[in-house]
Design a protein around this motif. Structure first.
Motif, mmCIF file in Angstrom:
data_model
loop_
_atom_site.group_PDB
_atom_site.id
_atom_site.type_symbol
_atom_site.label_atom_id
_atom_site.label_comp_id
_atom_site.label_asym_id
_atom_site.label_seq_id
_atom_site.Cartn_x
_atom_site.Cartn_y
_atom_site.Cartn_z
ATOM 1 N N PRO A 39 0.815 -1.224 0.000
ATOM 2 C CA PRO A 39 0.000 0.000 0.000
ATOM 3 C C PRO A 39 0.849 1.276 0.000
ATOM 4 C CG PRO A 39 -0.129 -1.127 2.129
ATOM 5 C CD PRO A 39 0.596 -2.041 1.207
ATOM 6 N N TRP A 40 2.146 1.162 0.274
ATOM 7 C CA TRP A 40 3.038 2.329 0.269
ATOM 8 C C TRP A 40 3.851 2.412 -1.020
ATOM 9 C CZ3 TRP A 40 7.557 -0.479 0.272
ATOM 10 C CH2 TRP A 40 7.534 -1.701 0.951
ATOM 11 N N ARG A 41 3.404 1.661 -2.059
ATOM 12 C CA ARG A 41 4.179 1.616 -3.312
ATOM 13 C C ARG A 41 4.284 2.985 -3.977
ATOM 14 N NH1 ARG A 41 -0.660 -0.626 -4.040
ATOM 15 N NH2 ARG A 41 -2.064 0.141 -5.655
ATOM 16 N N THR A 42 3.216 3.815 -3.874
ATOM 17 C CA THR A 42 3.263 5.120 -4.549
ATOM 18 C C THR A 42 4.380 5.981 -3.988
ATOM 19 O OG1 THR A 42 0.902 5.008 -4.976
ATOM 20 C CG2 THR A 42 1.927 7.182 -5.134
ATOM 21 N N THR A 54 6.269 14.166 -5.061
ATOM 22 C CA THR A 54 5.760 13.599 -3.806
ATOM 23 C C THR A 54 4.895 14.624 -3.085
ATOM 24 O OG1 THR A 54 7.805 12.319 -3.596
ATOM 25 C CG2 THR A 54 6.420 12.461 -1.649
ATOM 26 N N THR A 55 3.794 14.156 -2.503
ATOM 27 C CA THR A 55 2.861 15.056 -1.818
ATOM 28 C C THR A 55 2.661 14.632 -0.360
ATOM 29 O OG1 THR A 55 0.936 13.712 -2.381
ATOM 30 C CG2 THR A 55 1.600 15.410 -3.986
ATOM 31 N N ASP A 56 2.036 15.513 0.388
ATOM 32 C CA ASP A 56 1.664 15.177 1.765
ATOM 33 C C ASP A 56 0.768 13.937 1.782
ATOM 34 O OD1 ASP A 56 3.013 17.464 2.426
ATOM 35 O OD2 ASP A 56 1.223 18.649 2.909
ATOM 36 N N GLU A 57 -0.074 13.824 0.775
ATOM 37 C CA GLU A 57 -1.012 12.701 0.715
ATOM 38 C C GLU A 57 -0.276 11.362 0.560
ATOM 39 O OE1 GLU A 57 -1.454 15.629 -0.963
ATOM 40 O OE2 GLU A 57 -2.968 16.249 0.512
ATOM 41 N N ASP A 58 0.844 11.377 -0.149
ATOM 42 C CA ASP A 58 1.612 10.130 -0.306
ATOM 43 C C ASP A 58 2.142 9.663 1.051
ATOM 44 O OD1 ASP A 58 1.290 10.168 -3.120
ATOM 45 O OD2 ASP A 58 2.973 11.549 -3.320
ATOM 46 N N ILE A 59 2.591 10.616 1.862
ATOM 47 C CA ILE A 59 3.064 10.262 3.210
ATOM 48 C C ILE A 59 1.879 9.804 4.061
ATOM 49 C CG2 ILE A 59 4.119 11.154 5.323
ATOM 50 C CD1 ILE A 59 6.225 11.102 3.209
ATOM 51 N N SER A 60 0.766 10.503 3.951
ATOM 52 C CA SER A 60 -0.427 10.137 4.731
ATOM 53 C C SER A 60 -0.900 8.736 4.374
ATOM 54 C CB SER A 60 -1.560 11.137 4.476
ATOM 55 O OG SER A 60 -1.174 12.418 4.896
ATOM 56 N N ALA A 61 -0.839 8.404 3.092
ATOM 57 C CA ALA A 61 -1.280 7.075 2.657
ATOM 58 C C ALA A 61 -0.407 5.992 3.280
ATOM 59 C CB ALA A 61 -1.241 6.988 1.137
ATOM 60 N N ALA A 62 0.888 6.260 3.378
ATOM 61 C CA ALA A 62 1.789 5.282 4.001
ATOM 62 C C ALA A 62 1.467 5.132 5.482
ATOM 63 C CB ALA A 62 3.243 5.711 3.802
ATOM 64 N N ARG A 63 1.161 6.259 6.132
ATOM 65 C CA ARG A 63 0.764 6.193 7.555
ATOM 66 C C ARG A 63 -0.532 5.394 7.698
ATOM 67 N NH1 ARG A 63 1.703 11.912 7.943
ATOM 68 N NH2 ARG A 63 3.703 12.338 8.934
ATOM 69 N N SER A 64 -1.482 5.663 6.827
ATOM 70 C CA SER A 64 -2.776 4.965 6.888
ATOM 71 C C SER A 64 -2.620 3.469 6.663
ATOM 72 C CB SER A 64 -3.738 5.535 5.842
ATOM 73 O OG SER A 64 -3.975 6.898 6.106
ATOM 74 N N ALA A 65 -1.563 3.108 5.935
ATOM 75 C CA ALA A 65 -1.310 1.679 5.689
ATOM 76 C C ALA A 65 -0.679 1.008 6.905
ATOM 77 C CB ALA A 65 -0.379 1.523 4.490
ATOM 78 N N GLY A 66 -0.454 1.790 7.976
ATOM 79 C CA GLY A 66 0.053 1.215 9.215
ATOM 80 C C GLY A 66 1.531 1.408 9.456
ATOM 81 N N ASN B 168 13.369 16.149 -1.568
ATOM 82 C CA ASN B 168 12.056 16.317 -2.211
ATOM 83 C C ASN B 168 10.967 15.560 -1.462
ATOM 84 O OD1 ASN B 168 12.837 18.012 -4.299
ATOM 85 N ND2 ASN B 168 13.271 16.344 -5.717
ATOM 86 N N THR B 169 11.216 14.291 -1.184
ATOM 87 C CA THR B 169 10.162 13.476 -0.556
ATOM 88 C C THR B 169 9.890 13.922 0.875
ATOM 89 O OG1 THR B 169 10.509 11.550 -1.960
ATOM 90 C CG2 THR B 169 9.555 11.140 0.202
ATOM 91 N N PHE B 170 10.939 14.259 1.612
ATOM 92 C CA PHE B 170 10.724 14.695 2.997
ATOM 93 C C PHE B 170 10.244 16.143 3.065
ATOM 94 C CE2 PHE B 170 14.044 11.344 4.282
ATOM 95 C CZ PHE B 170 13.064 10.411 4.523
ATOM 96 N N GLY B 171 10.305 16.862 1.955
ATOM 97 C CA GLY B 171 9.761 18.225 1.920
ATOM 98 C C GLY B 171 10.600 19.239 2.682
ATOM 99 N N PHE B 172 11.888 19.304 2.362
ATOM 100 C CA PHE B 172 12.754 20.289 3.016
ATOM 101 C C PHE B 172 12.225 21.695 2.745
ATOM 102 C CE2 PHE B 172 17.130 17.961 3.223
ATOM 103 C CZ PHE B 172 16.533 16.927 3.914
ATOM 104 N N SER B 173 12.171 22.504 3.770
ATOM 105 C CA SER B 173 11.777 23.895 3.564
ATOM 106 C C SER B 173 12.987 24.685 3.059
ATOM 107 C CB SER B 173 11.242 24.505 4.857
ATOM 108 O OG SER B 173 12.194 24.401 5.872
ATOM 109 N N VAL B 174 12.695 25.691 2.241
ATOM 110 C CA VAL B 174 13.762 26.467 1.595
ATOM 111 C C VAL B 174 13.900 27.807 2.323
ATOM 112 C CG1 VAL B 174 14.547 27.523 -0.556
ATOM 113 C CG2 VAL B 174 13.258 25.369 -0.606
ATOM 114 N N PRO B 175 15.006 27.989 3.048
ATOM 115 C CA PRO B 175 15.198 29.241 3.791
ATOM 116 C C PRO B 175 15.685 30.364 2.879
ATOM 117 C CG PRO B 175 17.091 27.843 4.112
ATOM 118 C CD PRO B 175 16.139 27.088 3.215
ATOM 119 N N ASP B 176 15.944 31.541 3.450
ATOM 120 C CA ASP B 176 16.436 32.640 2.608
ATOM 121 C C ASP B 176 17.930 32.442 2.305
ATOM 122 O OD1 ASP B 176 18.033 33.722 4.667
ATOM 123 O OD2 ASP B 176 16.360 34.902 5.422
#
Lengths: 109, 193
Positions: A39-42, A54-66, B168-176
């Motif tokens: 379920p965390w393949r995306t 990658t979006t917040d929703e992709d991380i949320s989906a992994a959390r929802s998968a346990g 990218n995946t962890f969403g690092f914030s970009v400072p000044d």
């Protein structure tokens, strides 16, 4: 010249075979981008081939998968290192092909 | 960041370090430092060994050249944090922001040597398309880069094809820009250990 071979091998061994909160099978699947049934393949697929999408929703989906946050952390690291490893190996192979035979050529030719 | 553990899950020693950084620099701790310091035995320490060797190990490429390679890989992977962070290092080391900006905006016309240009072009293709061909490598060799130089460049690419994905995946914030300039000074003095 620099030599990352031993350090790269140690990194890969640590993240896949060392202690972790995700199972070794999960970490291997993430590294290989072969988590098609999970379920965390995306999250893993995006990290490997289009991490900027990658979006917040992709991380949320992994959390929802346990998955816990530690497990997500480990699987994302494995996915990133796995893709970088494949690209590195492919590029080194292309370089070897391009220079095939060159080491036997006379130095001053 | 998208994982709370990367913001607040560190051990006491790391939290103490972050406090010192905040006081000394008067700036927030960069997300990359938080990530490296989170469970460093799992990822931070082993990847530091790779990155230090790739970026500061023996090579005929200069430190500024290799930081430029890191920046172009980051840009190809659409990682704003890493692009700015690593563009700031050669800009600071060479005091030539215009050269760095030219490379990142138009590699073809940028005022750099041909072996470096061809190498950067190949690294960009590798990052964007995830592969390169023997013909791509022949072009870099024909431009004057040696096999050893290409292997050194690929080591940089390995490190930053990993690091940018995590940012990218962890969403690092970009400072000044001041935070990146401070980070660049640190990287020039201390490297990636």
């Amino acid at each position: 010249m620099s030599d990352i071979k031993a350090a790269r091998t140690a990194l890969v061994a640590r993240i896949i075979e060392g202690d972790g909160t995700a199972s070794r099978a999960q970490r291997r699947a993430a590294f290989d981008n072969a988590a098609d049934a999970a379920p965390w393949r995306t999250l893993v697929q995006k990290t490997a081939v289009q991490s900027c999408r990658t979006t917040d929703e992709d991380i949320s989906a992994a959390r929802s998968a346990g998955l816990s946050e530690d497990q997500i952390f480990e699987l994302v690291v494995c996915a990133a290192v796995g893709q970088a490893t494949r690209q590195h190996d492919a590029a080194l192979a292309a370089l070897a092909t391009a220079t095939e035979g060159a080491e036997h050529a006379p130095r001053d030719s | 960041m998208r994982l709370a553990i990367l913001d607040r899950g560190h051990d006491f020693g790391s939290k103490l370090l972050f406090g010192v950084i905040r006081i000394a620099s008067r700036m927030p701790v960069l997300d990359v430092i938080k990530r490296v310091r989170y469970r460093p035995d799992f990822y931070g320490h082993p990847v530091a060994a790779v990155t230090q060797e790739a970026m500061r190990g023996p090579s005929t490429w200069s430190v500024a050249d290799r930081e430029l390679m890191a920046a172009i890989v980051a840009k190809a992977n659409e990682c704003e944090f890493c692009t700015k962070a690593h563009a700031a290092v050669p800009a600071g080391a060479c005091r030539d922001e215009a050269r760095v900006a030219a490379v990142l905006s138009d590699l073809q016309s940028a005022p750099i040597e041909e072996p470096l240009r061809a190498t950067l072009r190949m690294l960009r293709k590798l990052a964007r398309e995830h592969s390169v061909t023997a013909d791509d490598m022949r072009e870099v060799l024909a431009a004057g880069a040696s096999r050893a130089q290409i292997e050194d460049a690929l080591a940089v690419a390995f490190a930053f094809d990993t690091i940018t994905r995590l940012a990218n995946t962890f969403g690092f914030s970009v400072p000044d820009s001041r935070a990146f300039q401070a980070g660049a000074k640190f990287l020039l003095v201390r490297g990636y250990r």
